[in-house]
Design an enzyme around this catalytic site. Sequence first.
Site, short mmCIF file in Angstrom:
data_model
loop_
_atom_site.label_atom_id
_atom_site.label_comp_id
_atom_site.label_asym_id
_atom_site.label_seq_id
_atom_site.Cartn_x
_atom_site.Cartn_y
_atom_site.Cartn_z
CG ASN A 140 -1.78 -1.17 1.29
OD1 ASN A 140 -2.80 -1.33 -0.36
ND2 ASN A 140 -1.95 -1.89 2.48
CD GLU A 153 -0.69 -6.85 14.58
OE1 GLU A 153 0.16 -6.29 16.01
OE2 GLU A 153 -1.67 -8.04 14.71
CG ASP A 186 9.20 -6.34 6.00
OD1 ASP A 186 8.54 -5.04 6.19
OD2 ASP A 186 9.89 -6.26 7.00
CG ASP A 223 15.44 6.13 -1.13
OD1 ASP A 223 15.56 4.80 -0.28
OD2 ASP A 223 14.54 5.56 -2.08
CE LYS A 246 15.91 3.04 -4.20
NZ LYS A 246 14.18 3.51 -3.59
#
Length: 212
Positions: free
Chosen positions: A8, A40, A69, A155, A187
């Site tokens: 999201n 969660e 993640d 960043d 990058k």
Amino acid sequence: MTICAASNNPGKLKELRRILERMGHTVTSPRELGLDLDPEENGTTFAENARIKAEAFCKASGLPTVADDSGLCVDALNGEPGVYSARYCGVHGDDPANNRKLMEKMSAVPAGSRTARFVSAVCVLMPDGECHTFLGECPGHIAFEEKGTNGFGYDPLFIPDFVGLPDGTTVPNTQGRTYAELADGEKDAISHRGRAMAAMEAALPALLDGKA
């Protein structure tokens, strides 16, 4: 193959979409699928949190799902913020506040001791339950001030040791540019997420064989 990019976060979603589409896949977001999920992330590692997100969005979408993640691990702070990178300040996703807290905690750390690394765990989960996780890291150090606008999260404060070239090779980051000062291609070739997804790209054809 149509893949659900389980995020999201607009900045992360943009990066996932860019890398996956370059691999030849069609990418759809939770919003485009009408999904309003916020699982969660209570894992103790990046890999655990990536799987939590992948499982939630794969179940809801019924599509092959890629979840990431990732976070920043600073040596002088004993690995902080680590898995708490997105909520370092106590509020999830408040990038300015997270950066301010990091700068405050690093205020007395000299140039030679500001080493850090970005870490990414990318989880690929198939609707039949097959799951694979790929890891990537990018070493660098923490800047003394924010620079650049082409990025998100930490960043503007992270200076990678190398930058990418159009041919996929890398060169030392002699100009000391932050992640947020690099072009997308510069990058992607060296980033933690880019490296994790490069490993995923190498394995994906076998994972998707017969599942199109």
